[in-house]
Design a protein around this motif. Structure first.
Motif, PDB file in Angstrom:
ATOM      1  N   ALA A 139      30.110 -73.201  -2.357  1.00 21.20           N
ATOM      2  CA  ALA A 139      31.376 -72.953  -1.639  1.00 21.20           C
ATOM      3  C   ALA A 139      32.096 -71.710  -2.146  1.00 21.20           C
ATOM      4  O   ALA A 139      33.241 -71.479  -1.781  1.00 21.20           O
ATOM      5  N   ALA A 140      31.428 -70.912  -3.002  1.00 17.32           N
ATOM      6  CA  ALA A 140      32.057 -69.662  -3.460  1.00 17.32           C
ATOM      7  C   ALA A 140      31.906 -68.597  -2.386  1.00 17.32           C
ATOM      8  O   ALA A 140      30.864 -68.487  -1.738  1.00 17.32           O
ATOM      9  N   PRO A 189      27.496 -73.498   3.194  1.00 16.94           N
ATOM     10  CA  PRO A 189      28.426 -73.585   4.312  1.00 16.94           C
ATOM     11  C   PRO A 189      28.549 -72.228   4.990  1.00 16.94           C
ATOM     12  O   PRO A 189      28.746 -71.208   4.322  1.00 16.94           O
TER      13      PRO A 189
HETATM   14  N1  LIG Z   1      37.951 -70.759   5.640  1.00 17.24           N
HETATM   15  C1  LIG Z   1      37.402 -71.203   6.770  1.00 17.24           C
HETATM   16  O1  LIG Z   1      38.081 -71.379   7.805  1.00 17.24           O
HETATM   17  C2  LIG Z   1      35.915 -71.493   6.797  1.00 17.24           C
HETATM   18  C3  LIG Z   1      35.357 -72.053   7.951  1.00 17.24           C
HETATM   19  C4  LIG Z   1      33.994 -72.354   7.959  1.00 17.24           C
HETATM   20  C5  LIG Z   1      33.214 -72.105   6.836  1.00 17.24           C
HETATM   21  N2  LIG Z   1      33.785 -71.542   5.739  1.00 17.24           N
HETATM   22  C6  LIG Z   1      32.945 -71.263   4.569  1.00 17.24           C
HETATM   23  O2  LIG Z   1      33.291 -72.181   3.534  1.00 17.24           O
HETATM   24  C7  LIG Z   1      33.044 -71.565   2.271  1.00 17.24           C
HETATM   25  C8  LIG Z   1      34.288 -71.697   1.396  1.00 17.24           C
HETATM   26  O3  LIG Z   1      35.359 -71.009   2.009  1.00 17.24           O
HETATM   27  P1  LIG Z   1      36.860 -71.184   1.496  1.00 17.24           P
HETATM   28  O4  LIG Z   1      37.735 -70.883   2.653  1.00 17.24           O
HETATM   29  O5  LIG Z   1      36.987 -72.469   0.770  1.00 17.24           O
HETATM   30  O6  LIG Z   1      36.962 -69.981   0.447  1.00 17.24           O
HETATM   31  P2  LIG Z   1      38.128 -69.694  -0.608  1.00 17.24           P
HETATM   32  O7  LIG Z   1      39.248 -70.657  -0.480  1.00 17.24           O
HETATM   33  O8  LIG Z   1      38.417 -68.235  -0.519  1.00 17.24           O
HETATM   34  O9  LIG Z   1      37.432 -69.990  -2.024  1.00 17.24           O
HETATM   35  C9  LIG Z   1      36.498 -69.106  -2.550  1.00 17.24           C
HETATM   36  C10 LIG Z   1      36.002 -69.615  -3.903  1.00 17.24           C
HETATM   37  O10 LIG Z   1      35.036 -68.669  -4.392  1.00 17.24           O
HETATM   38  C11 LIG Z   1      35.306 -68.367  -5.735  1.00 17.24           C
HETATM   39  N3  LIG Z   1      34.924 -66.978  -6.019  1.00 17.24           N
HETATM   40  C12 LIG Z   1      35.432 -65.843  -5.456  1.00 17.24           C
HETATM   41  N4  LIG Z   1      34.855 -64.766  -6.009  1.00 17.24           N
HETATM   42  C13 LIG Z   1      33.953 -65.231  -6.921  1.00 17.24           C
HETATM   43  C14 LIG Z   1      33.054 -64.600  -7.821  1.00 17.24           C
HETATM   44  N5  LIG Z   1      32.963 -63.273  -7.924  1.00 17.24           N
HETATM   45  N6  LIG Z   1      32.279 -65.379  -8.602  1.00 17.24           N
HETATM   46  C15 LIG Z   1      32.368 -66.725  -8.552  1.00 17.24           C
HETATM   47  N7  LIG Z   1      33.202 -67.388  -7.726  1.00 17.24           N
HETATM   48  C16 LIG Z   1      33.995 -66.641  -6.922  1.00 17.24           C
HETATM   49  C17 LIG Z   1      36.826 -68.560  -5.902  1.00 17.24           C
HETATM   50  O11 LIG Z   1      37.134 -68.977  -7.218  1.00 17.24           O
HETATM   51  P3  LIG Z   1      37.600 -68.023  -8.412  1.00 17.24           P
HETATM   52  O12 LIG Z   1      38.481 -66.960  -7.799  1.00 17.24           O
HETATM   53  O13 LIG Z   1      38.293 -68.941  -9.356  1.00 17.24           O
HETATM   54  O14 LIG Z   1      36.324 -67.495  -8.966  1.00 17.24           O
HETATM   55  C18 LIG Z   1      37.080 -69.741  -4.975  1.00 17.24           C
HETATM   56  O15 LIG Z   1      36.890 -70.949  -5.676  1.00 17.24           O
HETATM   57  C19 LIG Z   1      32.624 -70.133   2.576  1.00 17.24           C
HETATM   58  O16 LIG Z   1      31.225 -70.040   2.575  1.00 17.24           O
HETATM   59  C20 LIG Z   1      33.157 -69.882   3.967  1.00 17.24           C
HETATM   60  O17 LIG Z   1      32.448 -68.896   4.663  1.00 17.24           O
HETATM   61  C21 LIG Z   1      35.117 -71.249   5.680  1.00 17.24           C
END
Ligand SMILES: NC(=O)c1ccc[n+]([C@@H]2O[C@H](COP(=O)([O-])OP(=O)(O)OC[C@H]3O[C@@H](n4cnc5c(N)ncnc54)[C@H](OP(=O)(O)O)[C@@H]3O)[C@@H](O)[C@H]2O)c1
Length: 254
Positions: free
Chosen positions: A70-71, A102
């Motif tokens: 999920a990162a 995802p």
């Molecule tokens: N948002 C939506 O509407 C949506 C819809 C469908 C699918 N998705 C998919 O669901 C997944 C999660 O999305 P989300 O919206 O939950 O994302 P998010 O809230 O932006 O969370 C991203 C996570 O990734 C980590 N991260 C960021 N940069 C990193 C790095 N360099 N190394 C390691 N970890 C890192 C962040 O933690 P730290 O900053 O603490 O490292 C955070 O825990 C993604 O694949 C996205 O495409 C999202």
């Protein structure tokens, strides 16, 4: 007793947090990783890792059976996290039984860089030797709200009102991903969409009513192929309305 060991990457994120909330009531042995430590989840083993530098990745994937990845980083270092980070991760997980990725509905038809990279990541994963499941979802309710309906300008929501969204509750999608752990690697599975397709204008009106706000809506018409893709609802899948929580229920439950 044998416990399946599940690693959640992106454990501080929107989806990551929802996954942890669900996983705490399962029998899986849960390990979590991100760059920041999530404060509410001391019961899980947390490992620092950075997908860009590669630091901590080996430690994070050690002794796990399943990874829910999920990162992500849609705004900064996008390619470094989504593609190079994934490639790096894949090179270290030949022992993994199941990698769950995802992704997002309609990405091949929406010309946004982040979505193109999600597509590239899906291809990278499907060509790897790691057993995987790709689970695409529509946008999360909270994501749409934060992006378009959280910062009114002079008491008006200034929005691309004709864009269509089939937003879904993140907790329902998290439950779906955890169900997939049990099913084993299945390649790409059916899309997971929210219960209704709405325009952003309709969503703004729902929010105004639900929260009894005194705001109005001002539609902006954005040019370009990206905007057209959202107006045409390429990010939706009417045949896969899996989530049941509506946007209005999401707002009322908050
Ligand atoms: N948002 C939506 O509407 C949506 C819809 C469908 C699918 N998705 C998919 O669901 C997944 C999660 O999305 P989300 O919206 O939950 O994302 P998010 O809230 O932006 O969370 C991203 C996570 O990734 C980590 N991260 C960021 N940069 C990193 C790095 N360099 N190394 C390691 N970890 C890192 C962040 O933690 P730290 O900053 O603490 O490292 C955070 O825990 C993604 O694949 C996205 O495409 C999202």
């Amino acid at each position: 007793m044998f416990y399946v060991r599940v690693l959640v990457t992106g454990s501080t994120g929107y989806l990551g947090s929802a996954l942890l909330l669900r996983l705490k009531d399962t029998e899986y042995k849960v390990k979590i990783t991100s760059r920041n430590r999530p404060q509410d989840w001391q019961q899980f083993e947390w490992i620092y890792s950075d997908l860009v530098s590669g630091e901590g990745l080996e430690e994070a994937v050690k002794d796990v059976d399943v990874i829910i990845h999920a990162a992500t980083s849609p705004m900064k270092n996008v390619k470094k996290v989504e593609i190079e980070g994934l490639r790096n991760l894949l090179s270290k997980i030949q022992h993994i039984q199941h990698f769950i990725y995802p992704s997002i509905v309609g990405i091949e038809e929406i010309p946004w860089k982040y979505y193109q990279l999600k597509l590239e990541a899906e291809e990278l994963l499907s060509k790897s030797t790691v057993p995987y499941t790709i689970a695409r979802a529509t946008q999360f309710h909270g994501f749409v709200e934060n992006l378009l309906l959280s910062k009114p300008l002079f008491n008006r929501y200034v929005i691309p009102g004709r864009w269509k969204v089939q937003s879904v509750d993140v907790h329902e999608f998290a439950t779906h991903l955890i169900d997939l752990v049990n099913n084993g690697p299945k390649g790409r599975v059916e899309d997971y969409g929210g219960p209704e397709i709405m325009t952003i204008r309709e969503m703004a009106e729902v929010k105004i009513n639900a929260k009894k706000e005194k705001k109005t809506v001002f539609d902006v018409s954005l040019p370009g192929r990206l905007s057209k893709a959202f107006i045409d609802g390429k990010n939706t899948n009417i045949n896969n309305q899996k989530g049941e929580v509506t946007f209005e229920q999401f707002l009322r439950n908050k």
